[in-house]
Design a protein around this motif. Sequence first.
Motif, PDB file in Angstrom:
ATOM      1  N   GLN A 165       0.845  -1.202   0.000  1.00 32.08           N
ATOM      2  CA  GLN A 165       0.000   0.000   0.000  1.00 32.08           C
ATOM      3  C   GLN A 165       0.873   1.241   0.000  1.00 32.08           C
ATOM      4  O   GLN A 165       1.955   1.235   0.588  1.00 32.08           O
ATOM      5  CB  GLN A 165      -0.868   0.071   1.258  1.00 32.08           C
ATOM      6  N   THR A 274      -3.946   3.359   0.169  1.00 31.01           N
ATOM      7  CA  THR A 274      -4.171   3.121   1.591  1.00 31.01           C
ATOM      8  C   THR A 274      -5.550   2.506   1.781  1.00 31.01           C
ATOM      9  O   THR A 274      -6.556   3.049   1.325  1.00 31.01           O
ATOM     10  CB  THR A 274      -4.086   4.450   2.376  1.00 31.01           C
ATOM     11  N   ILE A 275      -5.587   1.361   2.433  1.00 27.58           N
ATOM     12  CA  ILE A 275      -6.852   0.689   2.698  1.00 27.58           C
ATOM     13  C   ILE A 275      -7.558   1.410   3.848  1.00 27.58           C
ATOM     14  O   ILE A 275      -6.979   1.641   4.909  1.00 27.58           O
ATOM     15  CB  ILE A 275      -6.623  -0.796   3.040  1.00 27.58           C
ATOM     16  N   THR A 276      -8.835   1.758   3.625  1.00 26.49           N
ATOM     17  CA  THR A 276      -9.622   2.499   4.608  1.00 26.49           C
ATOM     18  C   THR A 276     -10.853   1.692   5.007  1.00 26.49           C
ATOM     19  O   THR A 276     -11.097   0.605   4.497  1.00 26.49           O
ATOM     20  CB  THR A 276     -10.080   3.848   4.029  1.00 26.49           C
ATOM     21  N   CYS A 279     -13.076   0.721   2.002  1.00 23.69           N
ATOM     22  CA  CYS A 279     -12.297   0.186   0.886  1.00 23.69           C
ATOM     23  C   CYS A 279     -13.086  -0.742  -0.032  1.00 23.69           C
ATOM     24  O   CYS A 279     -12.628  -1.061  -1.132  1.00 23.69           O
ATOM     25  CB  CYS A 279     -11.069  -0.561   1.411  1.00 23.69           C
ATOM     26  N   PHE A 287     -10.317   1.963  -5.344  1.00 24.21           N
ATOM     27  CA  PHE A 287     -10.588   0.617  -4.851  1.00 24.21           C
ATOM     28  C   PHE A 287     -11.209  -0.284  -5.915  1.00 24.21           C
ATOM     29  O   PHE A 287     -11.722  -1.356  -5.586  1.00 24.21           O
ATOM     30  CB  PHE A 287     -11.495   0.678  -3.618  1.00 24.21           C
ATOM     31  N   ALA A 301      -8.941  -6.875   0.400  1.00 24.45           N
ATOM     32  CA  ALA A 301      -8.565  -5.770   1.291  1.00 24.45           C
ATOM     33  C   ALA A 301      -7.739  -6.289   2.462  1.00 24.45           C
ATOM     34  O   ALA A 301      -6.738  -5.676   2.856  1.00 24.45           O
ATOM     35  CB  ALA A 301      -9.816  -5.060   1.800  1.00 24.45           C
ATOM     36  N   GLN A 305      -3.830  -5.542   3.546  1.00 23.85           N
ATOM     37  CA  GLN A 305      -3.466  -5.162   4.916  1.00 23.85           C
ATOM     38  C   GLN A 305      -2.492  -6.173   5.525  1.00 23.85           C
ATOM     39  O   GLN A 305      -2.150  -6.060   6.703  1.00 23.85           O
ATOM     40  CB  GLN A 305      -4.727  -5.063   5.786  1.00 23.85           C
ATOM     41  N   GLY A 330     -10.321  -2.175   7.475  1.00 30.84           N
ATOM     42  CA  GLY A 330      -9.787  -0.848   7.175  1.00 30.84           C
ATOM     43  C   GLY A 330      -9.129  -0.175   8.361  1.00 30.84           C
ATOM     44  O   GLY A 330      -8.172   0.583   8.214  1.00 30.84           O
TER      45      GLY A 330
END
Length: 353
Positions: A165, A274-276, A279, A287, A301, A305, A330
């Motif tokens: 990421q 950046t995974i939120t 996501c 995404f 996802a 992470q 996320g």
Amino acid sequence: MVNISAVDLFCGAGGLTHGLRKAGLRVNVGYDIDPVCEFPYKYNNKAEFILKSVEEIKGVDLVKHFPEDHIKVIAGCAPCQPFSNYSRRYSDRASGRSFYHSSKWKLLDDFARIVKECMPDIVTMENVPQLQQHEVFEKFIIKLKRLKYFITFYEVNCQDYGVPQTRRRLVFFASKFGEIDLIPPTHDRDNYETVRKTIYHLEPLKTGESSKTDPLHQCSKLSALNLRRIRASKPGGSWRDWPEDLIAKCHTKSSGKSYSSVYGRMEWDSPGPTITTQCFGFGNGRFGHPKQDRAISLREAALLQTFPEKYQFFPPNESFAFTKIGRLIGNAVPVKLGEVVGKSILNHIQQRS
């Protein structure tokens, strides 16, 4: 051999704990206020989970988790939303409160209070880099220095440690024994982990589908309009690539023209975004799957992470709330970043032995 025990405050689904355990630290218990965290935390980490707010935790509560002859570590990741640029500009303004007097800041104050009451040997915290800009962080450092801790903190490019990421995080250490050095980077631009390396092997899905063998490999369903939009999207591109009739009205206004990363596809041979907590939504960032006409699945996802592919987020053969699990993923500390924190602590302890 040195014995080490850790407690994870704000433990979530266990990303930080899992990384610490992979590094070789024993994590005895995790605390969180979200009951959805209990199953993934306990199942994957074989540690106790306590449903309790950090505001209610007392130092005496934590002392019982530490055997007398162990080096004591308190780890935590206070929710980062209060420190984000978005929250600073909008959240407290909308509520009519002063940003710096928001009750959200109290979580960091409570973290400092718990440290004072428990006096562990080592403290570590992970958060957004923007935290460094705020007075609450300066006060946190001052409080710990008064307790005779040695303080170090680093702004980490997660790609440098094998996280696929474009993610930057603040990693903070406090130790009674001296300054803690972060371990050297394990990756550089020549060997960054990519989206392709991370999720290419998973079975293809159509919009709204779920894998028959892995229920977490499930993606949200796109509307007819968003299906047309993703088909018009290029990996690494933006909504600016679309025909005019697909562009949302908000993006034609001057206030929306800067949001180029929403409604985007990932690129196979680059790290992901950046995974939120959002996501799983195509319109919430970059995404979109690089090739398939859908947003990434929850399993994809989780892999981005750096959770192991077998990490379970809900009990087998039970239904689950898609958005709640997406939020857990996320909000998590990437497992590999947790491992970096753990290895840095172990190196520090070994050097003083």
